[in-house]
Design a protein around this motif. Structure first.
Motif, PDB file in Angstrom:
ATOM      1  N   LEU A 150     -71.153   8.576 -11.220  1.00  0.00           N
ATOM      2  CA  LEU A 150     -70.047   8.104 -12.053  1.00  0.00           C
ATOM      3  C   LEU A 150     -70.480   7.874 -13.493  1.00  0.00           C
ATOM      4  O   LEU A 150     -69.654   7.558 -14.350  1.00  0.00           O
ATOM      5  CB  LEU A 150     -69.493   6.790 -11.487  1.00  0.00           C
ATOM      6  CG  LEU A 150     -68.722   6.881 -10.163  1.00  0.00           C
ATOM      7  CD1 LEU A 150     -68.582   5.513  -9.534  1.00  0.00           C
ATOM      8  CD2 LEU A 150     -67.361   7.505 -10.385  1.00  0.00           C
ATOM      9  N   GLU A 168     -70.548   8.874  -1.373  1.00  0.00           N
ATOM     10  CA  GLU A 168     -69.198   9.439  -1.540  1.00  0.00           C
ATOM     11  C   GLU A 168     -68.133   8.382  -1.271  1.00  0.00           C
ATOM     12  O   GLU A 168     -67.100   8.351  -1.933  1.00  0.00           O
ATOM     13  CB  GLU A 168     -69.011  10.635  -0.608  1.00  0.00           C
ATOM     14  CG  GLU A 168     -69.952  11.793  -0.899  1.00  0.00           C
ATOM     15  CD  GLU A 168     -69.761  12.351  -2.298  1.00  0.00           C
ATOM     16  OE1 GLU A 168     -68.712  12.900  -2.600  1.00  0.00           O
ATOM     17  OE2 GLU A 168     -70.695  12.227  -3.122  1.00  0.00           O
ATOM     18  N   TYR A 215     -64.486   3.418  -5.942  1.00  0.00           N
ATOM     19  CA  TYR A 215     -64.441   3.040  -7.352  1.00  0.00           C
ATOM     20  C   TYR A 215     -63.281   3.746  -8.058  1.00  0.00           C
ATOM     21  O   TYR A 215     -62.531   3.136  -8.823  1.00  0.00           O
ATOM     22  CB  TYR A 215     -65.767   3.378  -8.049  1.00  0.00           C
ATOM     23  CG  TYR A 215     -65.756   3.029  -9.517  1.00  0.00           C
ATOM     24  CD1 TYR A 215     -66.027   1.735  -9.939  1.00  0.00           C
ATOM     25  CD2 TYR A 215     -65.416   3.976 -10.487  1.00  0.00           C
ATOM     26  CE1 TYR A 215     -65.979   1.387 -11.270  1.00  0.00           C
ATOM     27  CE2 TYR A 215     -65.364   3.640 -11.826  1.00  0.00           C
ATOM     28  CZ  TYR A 215     -65.645   2.352 -12.210  1.00  0.00           C
ATOM     29  OH  TYR A 215     -65.580   1.998 -13.536  1.00  0.00           O
ATOM     30  N   LEU A 216     -63.141   5.033  -7.752  1.00  0.00           N
ATOM     31  CA  LEU A 216     -62.082   5.795  -8.415  1.00  0.00           C
ATOM     32  C   LEU A 216     -60.695   5.323  -7.978  1.00  0.00           C
ATOM     33  O   LEU A 216     -59.710   5.581  -8.654  1.00  0.00           O
ATOM     34  CB  LEU A 216     -62.246   7.292  -8.129  1.00  0.00           C
ATOM     35  CG  LEU A 216     -63.512   7.908  -8.735  1.00  0.00           C
ATOM     36  CD1 LEU A 216     -63.674   9.359  -8.300  1.00  0.00           C
ATOM     37  CD2 LEU A 216     -63.478   7.819 -10.262  1.00  0.00           C
ATOM     38  N   ALA A 217     -60.633   4.613  -6.834  1.00  0.00           N
ATOM     39  CA  ALA A 217     -59.332   4.139  -6.355  1.00  0.00           C
ATOM     40  C   ALA A 217     -58.879   2.876  -7.090  1.00  0.00           C
ATOM     41  O   ALA A 217     -57.723   2.486  -6.993  1.00  0.00           O
ATOM     42  CB  ALA A 217     -59.397   3.871  -4.850  1.00  0.00           C
ATOM     43  N   LYS A 243     -57.058   1.761 -13.126  1.00  0.00           N
ATOM     44  CA  LYS A 243     -57.745   1.683 -14.406  1.00  0.00           C
ATOM     45  C   LYS A 243     -57.247   0.476 -15.211  1.00  0.00           C
ATOM     46  O   LYS A 243     -58.012  -0.170 -15.923  1.00  0.00           O
ATOM     47  CB  LYS A 243     -57.502   2.979 -15.190  1.00  0.00           C
ATOM     48  CG  LYS A 243     -58.649   3.374 -16.069  1.00  0.00           C
ATOM     49  CD  LYS A 243     -58.468   4.770 -16.644  1.00  0.00           C
ATOM     50  CE  LYS A 243     -59.093   4.862 -18.021  1.00  0.00           C
ATOM     51  NZ  LYS A 243     -58.189   4.462 -19.116  1.00  0.00           N
ATOM     52  N   ARG A 264     -68.071   6.061  -4.305  1.00  0.00           N
ATOM     53  CA  ARG A 264     -67.507   6.749  -5.466  1.00  0.00           C
ATOM     54  C   ARG A 264     -65.986   6.830  -5.338  1.00  0.00           C
ATOM     55  O   ARG A 264     -65.245   6.516  -6.269  1.00  0.00           O
ATOM     56  CB  ARG A 264     -68.102   8.153  -5.568  1.00  0.00           C
ATOM     57  CG  ARG A 264     -67.894   8.811  -6.919  1.00  0.00           C
ATOM     58  CD  ARG A 264     -68.644  10.117  -6.993  1.00  0.00           C
ATOM     59  NE  ARG A 264     -67.995  11.118  -6.174  1.00  0.00           N
ATOM     60  CZ  ARG A 264     -67.137  12.018  -6.651  1.00  0.00           C
ATOM     61  NH1 ARG A 264     -66.854  12.032  -7.931  1.00  0.00           N
ATOM     62  NH2 ARG A 264     -66.576  12.890  -5.857  1.00  0.00           N
ATOM     63  N   GLY A 265     -65.543   7.214  -4.161  1.00  0.00           N
ATOM     64  CA  GLY A 265     -64.100   7.288  -3.935  1.00  0.00           C
ATOM     65  C   GLY A 265     -63.445   5.926  -4.101  1.00  0.00           C
ATOM     66  O   GLY A 265     -62.360   5.812  -4.686  1.00  0.00           O
TER      67      GLY A 265
END
Lengths: 241, 258, 235
Positions: A48, A120, A126-128, A131, A123-124
């Motif tokens: 990331l 993975e 965090y992206l969820a 923002k 990472r997923g």
């Protein structure tokens, strides 16, 4: 009758050993999961980071350790680690072969694999995170560390629980491969019991049933954790979970 | 303290790549000012607001909050804040209300409100809870304090977000289109809270499309167009005969006389 | 790095690739067929069949493949019925045991993947097919199966890459595929790292080829999701 005696806790019974082996499987899986959590966090952070080099390294890690047979990775750590330990021993003046303890080697190898899957998952997760919630944390004056501790980590954990449940199951099943190092976990003990009593069918069935108990029990634990973590989610999303 | 300048922005510029969104904007807010920033979408008004608390870094220009200048340095032709610590401090003095609320979804409403005071300002928790409950009462959602954001309506979430910003005892409140994401029937409850705040003398900078708020609550209206201030003045001037042709055309889209 | 050793190790390992590919393709083929049977039972609506399928999926997904493989390899021979049957010459073969257990195991995982594909078929599409008079096998063959397979493809790609990795376990029942040969090389030469790198490279290339193949398949099956070609837009 003979079957009961073989599986019992008496003098000729394998019951106690199988029980200990089941606990050993749990212990080595939990250790591997923890090692994987550390590695997975590091790799996810690298992926990331936006830094070309770190992203590349992270991709190599997840591609290699998710793409190469688990058994090969166990050999790499067990034999490679033992040669390394022996080399250090010789340097210190000890002649002869030093083996890496099978628990450590096995937990490390399966932990490395687990880490590639956990990376993975994190990472997923965090992206969820929305923002805007990170922006709101900045806007209120939180510094990086505080933001990480108060807003990012709790949410990553929450979103990661279902994925971590899957990784736990995967790691539990991978731990059976540690039997090749001679560690007396459930697979290895079933194998020894089967070989020494010639009751292959019986002991592999019993071993399999014990694994099924472990996987279905832990499945239940993770489902409960997921429901608990999702209490802040809208009712509709809870229904889906 | 009327006459004290709470916020002063001089000649802010902002480019995204080769596209210049803000072409030199200046604005002063004195204590108790309620300034409505109007403009078509793409006029740069949200970007301007986000530059003030450095969610976007302005390419050029100066920002003073309560007399304290945000120190900027140039590096490789890029402008950036000299000290992140100062930025965090300045941000804690500016309350920000977002279009999409941005409440922390893993915390209850009360936890959202006390988060900043307890962890950023490091004040005693019991004291913060007492204040937070008073604020939630003020915005009318005291009964929701143990609910999670996802279980609230948009209007309730936005009021909670306003309480969260107020809990920091900010010197200026920034509102970035606070009612744009709301269903029409929920807009009123948020505007009522904002109006009450204005009447208490809070210094506010509001990016909005609510003409009635601009006209009846704010004491100054700034109309932005293509990255510049097209015109500004009191609501009476702006909505009266003194309006610029561009502003007249802009409010025409909202049904003219309101 | 010792290039001479690396290349000789690589040559030795490459000779084992046909065995790995044989294990892989046979178990994907038979596992896929079995998965179709299991998933048909699972969604049949018949309580006994669907219960059996549920149990099958639970057992084969819930326990390690290695113990399943040992059960087949060592356990079956214990029974006179099998030992003295015409099947024994087959079941005595390690390769057959390995393929059998790989196929049984992947069938459990694949059945679940196919089932989620079937669940993604919208009732409206089925209704439309019924409305023009389709039913039974025709409905499945022309409407349900193609849509379900397209939905299931990404997860199924992942599953068959996992299968490629799983063929390594066959080495533990004395099948000389790539990982088994790698293990033998390591114990002969103690050059763990070099042998690992060569074997890892082989598996990564194989995975890459599988994924490319699956992506190609997915591409050709998802014409409807791509933008219409310019000529079609004009028309």
């Amino acid at each position: 009758m003979a079957t009961l005696e073989l599986l019992g806790f008496g003098q000729n019974g394998w019951g106690a050993l199988l029980l200990v082996a089941t606990l050993m499987t749990l212990a080595v899986t939990a250790t591997a999961l923890l090692i994987g959590a550390v590695l997975g966090t590091l790799v996810a952070t690298a992926k990331l980071s936006g830094n070309v080099l770190l992203v590349g390294l992270g991709n190599v890690y997840t591609t290699v350790f998710r793409g190469v047979p688990e058994l090969l990775i166990i050999y790499l750590i067990y034999f490679g680690g033992s040669s390394a330990v022996t080399a250090v021993g010789q340097w210190l003046g000890y002649e002869g072969f030093l083996g890496l303890p099978s628990f450590a080697a096995g937990a490390l190898a399966v932990g490395i694999i687990s880490g590639s899957y956990q990376a993975e998952v994190y990472r997923g997760a965090y992206l969820a995170i929305a923002k805007g919630e990170l922006e709101a944390a900045s806007a209120i004056g939180m510094n990086r560390m505080l933001r990480l501790r108060r807003v990012v980590m709790p949410q990553v954990l929450r979103y990661a629980i279902p994925g971590l449940g899957n990784v736990w199951q995967l790691t539990l099943k991978d731990s059976a491969l540690i039997s090749v190092t001679g560690l007396a976990e459930l697979m290895r003990t079933s194998q020894v019991a089967a070989g020494s009593t010639r009751q292959y069918f019986l002991f592999y069935i019993v071993g399999g049933v014990l694994y099924l108990l472990l996987t279905s029990f832990s499945d239940r634990v993770f489902n409960r954790a997921e429901r608990r973590a999702n209490r802040s989610m809208p009712a509709a999303a809870m229904g889906q979970a | 303290m009327p006459g004290v300048t709470r916020l002063s922005v001089r000649n802010i510029r902002k480019s995204f790549g080769s596209h210049e969104v803000l072409k030199g904007i200046s604005l002063d807010a004195e204590d108790g000012d309620v300034i409505s920033l109007l403009g078509a979408s793409g006029s740069g008004k949200s970007t301007f607001l986000r530059c003030i608390n450095l969610l976007e870094t302005a390419t050029d220009g100066e920002i003073f909050v309560d007399g304290e200048q945000i120190r900027m340095v140039r590096k490789n032709g890029q402008s950036r804040p000299e000290s992140q610590k100062q930025v965090d401090h300045i941000r804690s003095e500016l309350g920000m209300v977002f279009q999409s609320f941005n409440l922390w979804s893993h915390m209850t409403i009360l936890q959202n409100v006390i988060e900043g005071p307890v962890h950023v300002l490091k004040r005693p928790k019991a004291e913060c809870i007492a204040e937070a409950e008073a604020l939630l009462d003020k915005v009318g959602i005291a009964d929701k304090r143990h609910a999670y954001p996802a279980h609230l309506s948009g209007g309730q979430q936005q009021r909670a977000a306003i309480a969260r910003a107020l809990a920091m005892k900010p010197k200026v409140m920034l509102f970035d289109e606070p009612t744009s994401a709301l269903d029409p029937e929920l807009v009123g409850e948020v505007l009522r809270v904002m109006r009450a705040l204005a009447e208490e003398g809070m210094t506010m900078l509001v990016v909005t499309h609510e003409m009635s708020f601009a006209r009846n609550v704010s004491n100054r209206v700034v109309f932005m167009r293509q990255g510049l201030v097209d015109s500004s003045g009191t609501p009476d001037d702006m909505f009266g005969s003194g309006a610029s042709p561009a502003f007249r055309q802009f409010i025409g889209h909202f049904g003219g006389e309101q | 790095m010792d290039i001479a050793f690396l290349s000789s190790a690589m040559v030795t390992l490459l000779k084992a690739v046909p065995m790995t590919l044989l294990l892989f393709s046979l178990s994907v083929f038979f596992g896929g067929l079995l998965a179709l049977v299991i998933v048909t039972m699972r969604v049949s609506g018949n309580r006994i069949l669907s219960g059996f399928a549920k149990g099958y999926i639970f057992v084969f997904r819930g326990s390690p493949l290695l113990i399943q493989m040992f059960l087949v390899f060592y356990g079956l021979g214990q029974f006179g019925v099998i030992r003295y049957s015409f099947l024994w010459p087959f079941l005595r073969e390690p390769v057959v045991c390995a393929v059998l257990s790989l196929a049984l195991c992947t069938a459990g995982y694949s059945a679940e993947i196919f089932r989620s594909g079937i669940r993604a078929v919208s009732p409206k599409e089925i209704e439309a097919a019924r409305a023009i008079g389709m039913s039974g096998f025709l409905l499945v063959r022309r409407i349900i199966a193609p849509i379900a397979f397209r939905h299931a493809l990404p997860a199924y790609s992942t599953e068959i890459v996992l299968m490629m990795k799983s063929t390594a376990l066959a080495s533990l029942v004395t099948v000389w595929e790539v990982t088994g040969v790698a293990q033998r090389l390591i114990s002969q030469t103690y050059r763990t790292m070099e042998v690992f790198l060569c074997a890892a490279l082989i598996y990564l290339v194989l995975n890459f080829l599988i994924l490319q193949g699956m992506a190609l398949l997915e591409h050709s099956l998802s014409k409807h999701r791509r933008a219409a070609p310019p000529s079609a837009v004009k028309a």
